[in-house]
Design a protein around this motif. Structure first.
Motif, short mmCIF file in Angstrom:
data_model
loop_
_atom_site.label_atom_id
_atom_site.label_comp_id
_atom_site.label_asym_id
_atom_site.label_seq_id
_atom_site.Cartn_x
_atom_site.Cartn_y
_atom_site.Cartn_z
N MET A 129 0.99 -1.32 -0.13
CA MET A 129 0.08 0.07 -0.02
C MET A 129 1.02 1.28 0.13
SD MET A 129 -3.01 -0.35 -0.40
CE MET A 129 -4.26 -2.01 -0.38
N PHE A 130 2.03 1.49 0.81
CA PHE A 130 2.67 2.53 0.84
C PHE A 130 3.57 2.75 -0.53
CE2 PHE A 130 6.61 4.82 1.31
CZ PHE A 130 6.25 5.88 2.16
N TYR A 131 3.95 1.51 -1.28
CA TYR A 131 4.50 1.87 -2.56
C TYR A 131 3.52 2.36 -3.59
CZ TYR A 131 6.44 0.67 -6.96
OH TYR A 131 6.70 0.84 -8.51
N ARG A 132 2.08 1.81 -3.45
CA ARG A 132 1.12 2.21 -4.35
C ARG A 132 0.73 3.55 -4.31
NH1 ARG A 132 -3.83 3.31 -5.18
NH2 ARG A 132 -5.03 2.69 -7.02
N PHE A 133 0.68 4.17 -2.89
CA PHE A 133 0.21 5.26 -2.65
C PHE A 133 1.48 6.42 -2.96
CE2 PHE A 133 -2.73 3.39 0.48
CZ PHE A 133 -3.84 3.51 -0.39
N TYR A 134 2.47 5.87 -2.60
CA TYR A 134 3.71 6.90 -2.82
C TYR A 134 4.12 7.09 -4.33
CZ TYR A 134 8.42 8.59 -2.17
OH TYR A 134 9.55 9.49 -2.36
N THR A 135 3.51 5.94 -5.17
CA THR A 135 3.75 6.27 -6.64
C THR A 135 2.44 6.75 -7.34
OG1 THR A 135 3.09 3.83 -7.13
CG2 THR A 135 5.49 4.12 -6.81
N HIS A 136 1.48 6.80 -6.80
CA HIS A 136 0.37 7.29 -7.25
C HIS A 136 -0.24 8.60 -6.67
CE1 HIS A 136 0.24 3.17 -8.93
NE2 HIS A 136 -0.60 3.68 -9.64
N GLU A 137 0.40 9.20 -5.74
CA GLU A 137 0.20 10.38 -5.12
C GLU A 137 1.13 11.54 -4.83
OE1 GLU A 137 -1.68 9.50 -1.36
OE2 GLU A 137 -3.31 8.50 -2.32
N ASP A 138 1.02 12.89 -5.15
CA ASP A 138 2.08 13.53 -4.80
C ASP A 138 2.09 13.80 -3.27
OD1 ASP A 138 -0.30 15.20 -3.91
OD2 ASP A 138 0.05 16.65 -5.49
N ALA A 139 2.91 14.77 -2.62
CA ALA A 139 3.16 14.81 -1.20
C ALA A 139 2.00 15.32 -0.37
CB ALA A 139 4.44 15.72 -1.04
N ALA A 140 0.94 16.14 -1.31
CA ALA A 140 0.06 16.45 -0.62
C ALA A 140 -1.06 15.54 -0.48
CB ALA A 140 -0.42 17.90 -1.21
N GLY A 141 -0.96 14.15 -1.28
CA GLY A 141 -1.90 13.35 -1.01
C GLY A 141 -2.92 13.54 -2.14
N HIS A 142 -2.86 14.16 -3.31
CA HIS A 142 -3.71 14.21 -4.47
C HIS A 142 -3.10 13.19 -5.61
CE1 HIS A 142 -3.74 18.54 -2.86
NE2 HIS A 142 -4.92 18.14 -2.55
N ARG A 143 -3.87 12.71 -5.98
CA ARG A 143 -3.75 11.40 -7.16
C ARG A 143 -2.93 12.23 -8.19
NH1 ARG A 143 -8.91 7.64 -7.33
NH2 ARG A 143 -8.56 6.63 -5.19
N ILE A 144 -2.22 11.43 -8.89
CA ILE A 144 -1.61 12.04 -10.09
C ILE A 144 -2.12 11.28 -11.13
CG2 ILE A 144 0.84 11.96 -11.13
CD1 ILE A 144 2.33 11.42 -8.65
N ARG A 145 -2.58 12.01 -12.05
CA ARG A 145 -3.13 11.56 -13.28
C ARG A 145 -2.24 11.68 -14.32
NH1 ARG A 145 -8.20 9.86 -11.93
NH2 ARG A 145 -8.89 11.05 -10.12
#
Length: 145
Positions: A129-145
């Motif tokens: 989960m940490f890897y998934r969220f770290y690679t799919h979100e920016d530092a503020a927690g917004h999803r990277i599209r």
């Protein structure tokens, strides 16, 4: 020898179109925890009876487990996406570790083995989960599209 295909002149794809209506998305958001809870409740009841006969208490245990699991899963799905990625991963880790530990404890194994197995499942869940969220979100927690 292989070479990369040229990409100039190729059209860029836009976002994937949303083919479902908002009502369908709402129904899916509500149906997923309910269906998953029913499966989890059946599984917990089956582990508890250890292949024995189905009794009224076993059915009640399965339905209560299903309701509690569905409510907690709905809360995790609702709350976790609003948190920072580290806390988001920890929330899923706790949920998965506790859910697996409870299921495993219903099989009659020793408490030490249940704790060890649930901690190992939680550790793997945290890494994924940490890897998934770290690679799919920016530092503020917004999803990277």
């Amino acid at each position: 020898m292989t070479q990369a295909a040229p990409t100039t002149g190729m059209p860029r794809r836009g976002p994937t179109p949303d083919i479902f209506s908002p009502q369908t998305h709402l129904m899916g958001r509500l149906a997923f925890p309910v269906v998953t809870g029913l499966i989890y409740g059946y599984w917990a009841a089956a582990n508890r009876r250890s292949g024995g006969p189905i009794t009224g208490w076993n059915l009640l245990f399965g339905f209560v487990t299903a309701v509690v699991f569905a409510l907690v899963l709905f809360a995790v799905l609702t709350i976790a996406s609003r948190l920072r990625r580290e806390v988001h991963a920890v929330m899923w880790t706790a949920f998965m570790g506790i859910a697996f530990g409870f299921l495993y404890s219903q099989s009659g194994e020793s408490i030490l083995r249940c704790v060890a197995m649930s901690l190992s499942v939680a550790a793997v869940t945290f890494i994924v989960m940490f890897y998934r969220f770290y690679t799919h979100e920016d530092a503020a927690g917004h999803r990277i599209r």
